[in-house]
Design a protein around this motif. Structure first.
Motif, short mmCIF file in Angstrom:
data_model
loop_
_atom_site.label_atom_id
_atom_site.label_comp_id
_atom_site.label_asym_id
_atom_site.label_seq_id
_atom_site.Cartn_x
_atom_site.Cartn_y
_atom_site.Cartn_z
N THR A 1 0.69 -1.21 0.09
CA THR A 1 -0.02 -0.02 0.05
C THR A 1 1.01 1.19 -0.17
N HIS A 2 0.22 2.32 -0.43
CA HIS A 2 0.69 3.74 -0.36
C HIS A 2 0.17 4.42 0.68
N TYR A 3 -0.76 3.83 1.42
CA TYR A 3 -1.47 4.64 2.32
C TYR A 3 -1.05 4.33 3.78
N LEU A 4 -0.52 5.10 4.59
CA LEU A 4 -0.04 4.55 6.00
C LEU A 4 -1.04 4.43 6.68
N GLU A 5 -2.24 5.25 6.62
CA GLU A 5 -3.22 4.71 7.50
C GLU A 5 -4.04 3.36 7.24
N GLU A 6 -3.81 3.20 5.98
CA GLU A 6 -4.33 1.69 5.60
C GLU A 6 -3.65 0.75 6.24
N ALA A 7 -2.50 0.85 6.42
CA ALA A 7 -1.43 -0.18 6.82
C ALA A 7 -1.59 -0.31 8.32
N ASP A 8 -1.60 0.92 9.02
CA ASP A 8 -1.80 1.08 10.42
C ASP A 8 -2.98 0.53 10.96
N SER B 1 2.81 8.70 14.78
CA SER B 1 2.24 8.10 13.53
C SER B 1 3.15 7.27 12.72
N LEU B 2 2.50 6.50 11.86
CA LEU B 2 3.44 5.97 10.84
C LEU B 2 3.92 6.95 10.15
N ASP B 3 3.59 8.04 9.78
CA ASP B 3 4.28 9.02 8.90
C ASP B 3 5.53 9.28 9.54
N GLU B 4 5.66 9.43 10.82
CA GLU B 4 6.76 9.65 11.66
C GLU B 4 7.79 8.58 11.47
N VAL B 5 7.09 7.50 11.66
CA VAL B 5 7.97 6.13 11.60
C VAL B 5 8.82 5.86 10.10
N TYR B 6 7.85 6.23 9.10
CA TYR B 6 8.61 6.40 7.69
C TYR B 6 9.48 7.20 7.59
N ALA B 7 9.29 8.71 8.21
CA ALA B 7 10.23 9.55 7.88
C ALA B 7 11.48 9.31 8.69
N HIS B 8 11.43 8.58 9.86
CA HIS B 8 12.53 8.27 10.69
C HIS B 8 13.28 7.12 9.95
N TYR B 9 12.62 6.23 9.34
CA TYR B 9 13.55 5.10 8.78
C TYR B 9 14.08 5.31 7.35
N ALA B 10 13.00 5.97 6.56
CA ALA B 10 13.36 6.11 4.95
C ALA B 10 14.20 7.57 4.86
N GLY B 11 14.21 8.18 5.86
CA GLY B 11 14.92 9.46 5.92
C GLY B 11 14.03 10.38 4.99
N ARG B 12 12.71 10.37 4.75
CA ARG B 12 12.24 11.27 4.02
C ARG B 12 10.57 10.96 4.33
N ARG B 13 9.91 11.86 3.86
CA ARG B 13 8.43 11.94 4.14
C ARG B 13 7.66 10.82 3.09
#
Lengths: 257, 267
Positions: free
Chosen positions: A199-206, A237-249
């Protein structure tokens, strides 16, 4: 706990063509998915999500590495894997000229169901996915949300053990998306079925995934339950998780901003 | 961790799969009959136009029983070529929509996917061919060969369709482009037609055209149809031409199946 999917060091390299260097779509990806769970795969475009799905659904063959789906090796026993999986690709599974009912029956018959069995299964899925009224309408005339539900129903005709959902709600309006989330949650709750959700949607994944894996550059960046990932990254939020790990939004189009 | 081991689910056999794929495409054709009807417009125009414009040619002894009677078997095979040019577009549509991915990740054999649709193309072609011969008769063509000649012309049309449809499917699966498919078809159809005895008997052709035409499968199909309908076949030559067409059709079908394998490997 038993594994519905065991992927070990999967590598997929595509020739670059015209003197360009080869493309390493997957660069040694390993993960396991427990039977009866929803496993979410996240990552920007080109991260290797689609390639992983192609390999596990036997559409493509890995350049190196192995994987077993529903206990069957994807390279040595592709036919056995195919018989045990359902695949909702980014495209449609249904012939637009045939009706919803005809598409379902055809999918069942091609997988060896008897005519009466295919008819009964098609009727019950049409009911289950709220498509009974549109059953005799050409699939091409269905709304986006109905068409997507039909794709999922087609993939479930033969009662697969593992269901691959490749961006099942991309392009759907919010109402259809939420209806699809309800369907996916219901399928997962029924037990037995393992769902691999790209998925492209973090809310969906969450909301849907029991475990999540973030993929980038053909490798696993991190894996865990949504709660674990948030805790480890100190994120809300997963958005922050993603930014943390992938180094980008992570934007809703899936492209790294 | 132990992997789940459950007995293999049933899978339809090759013949059943092929039949189901054939059934799918026949249904689609049945809902788009206008496509079959529209493809008959061209032969009608050809028969009317060529028949009128070149009517005077019929006076030449090389044409035997009038130009229309000479021309109709040629128009029949031209219809086969023009319709065959589109044969591969069903796959392009399946690739575009995603149905192809669905089929390839299901236990359906790739050869069943190709052969099922190939048979549908041949069946539709057979109906079109019979209608073209009917239109030809209405246009004034004579078929002294009777029902046997009629069936032989249909058989020759089916073999030619097999060759051209198989090649069209292969080109579609390898280029994956409607533009390339139609472009290549157009590039092939006209030379193949004019470098044969479709519209002009060998006796009236320049030497080099006659030499090329005698090796052109289009000539073989046209001559089989023409000889059958006129009841003037030389059995020895006819068998050789039919054998040649059958071999090319088989080769084209094999190329189409191999091209689906190549498509899968490129994913």
């Amino acid at each position: 706990m038993s594994a519905a999917i065991q992927a070990v060091e999967l590598v997929k390299t595509y020739p670059g063509g015209r003197g360009r260097p080869p493309v390493h779509a997957l660069d040694g990806l390993s993960f396991e998915v427990a039977a009866g769970t929803v496993f979410g795969m996240l990552g920007p475009n080109g991260a290797g999500k689609s390639t992983t799905t192609k390999l596990l659904t036997t559409l493509a063959v890995p350049s190196a590495g192995t994987a077993a789906v529903a206990g069957r090796d994807i390279v040595r026993e592709p036919a056995a894997v195919r018989a045990r999986i359902g695949h909702v690709s980014q495209g449609s599974a249904a012939d637009p000229v045939l009706t919803a009912r005809e598409n379902l029956r055809l999918a069942g018959r091609l997988r060896g169901m008897r005519p009466t069995e295919a008819r009964q299964r098609a009727d019950s899925l049409l009911e289950e996915f709220g498509l009974a009224e549109a059953a005799n309408r050409a699939a091409g005339k269905h709304s986006g949300g109905m068409r997507r539900r039909l794709d999922v129903a087609v993939a479930l005709m033969h009662r697969p053990q593992v269901l691959f959902l490749d961006e099942p709600t991309t392009g759907l309006d919010p109402e259809s998306r939420s209806a699809m989330w309800t369907e996916i949650a219901r399928l997962a709750a029924d037990g037995g079925l393992t769902v691999v959700l790209t998925t492209h949607y973090l809310e969906e994944a969450d909301r849907l995934a029991d475990r999540l894996m973030i993929v980038d550059h053909g490798r696993k960046v991190v894996e865990g339950t949504p709660a674990e990932l948030k805790a480890a990254a100190g994120a809300r939020s997963l958005d922050e998780v993603y930014a943390h790990y992938a180094g980008r939004r992570f934007d809703t189009e899936g492209a790294a901003a | 961790m132990t992997a789940i081991q459950i007995p293999a689910p049933a899978s339809a056999g090759w013949f059943a799969q092929t039949g189901l794929v054939l059934g799918r495409w026949l249904r689609v054709t049945g809902r788009q009959v206008w496509g079959v009807a529209a493809s008959l417009f061209q032969p009608v125009v050809w028969i009317l136009l060529f028949g009128q414009v070149y009517a005077a040619l019929g006076a030449l002894p090389a044409f035997g029983d009038g130009y229309i009677t000479y021309l109709v078997p040629g128009i029949l095979m031209m219809t086969v070529l023009y319709a065959g040019a589109w044969a591969g577009s069903g796959y392009l549509e399946d690739i575009r929509t995603g149905v192809m991915d669905q089929l390839l990740s299901s236990p359906v054999r790739p050869s069943a996917i190709v052969v099922g649709q190939f048979l549908q193309l041949l069946l539709v072609n057979l109906v079109q061919a019979a209608l073209v011969l009917g239109i030809g008769a209405l246009g004034g063509a004579h078929y002294p060969g009777g029902i046997g000649g009629f069936l032989l012309a249909l058989a020759a049309a089916t073999l030619l369709a097999g060759a051209f449809c198989g090649a069209s499917i292969a080109v579609a699966l390898r280029t994956r482009s409607q533009v390339a498919l139609i472009g290549i078809s157009q590039l092939v159809v006209l030379p193949v037609t004019f470098l044969s005895t479709t519209m002009m008997p060998a006796a009236l052709q320049p030497d080099w055209v006659r030499a090329v035409a005698s090796w052109n499968p289009m000539t073989w199909a046209v001559e089989l149809g023409r000889g059958g309908l006129a009841s003037t076949l030389d059995p020895g030559l006819a068998w050789a031409q039919a054998g040649g067409l059958a071999a090319i059709a088989a080769l084209a079908l094999w190329w189409a199946i191999a091209s689906l394998g190549a498509y899968r490997r490129s994913l």
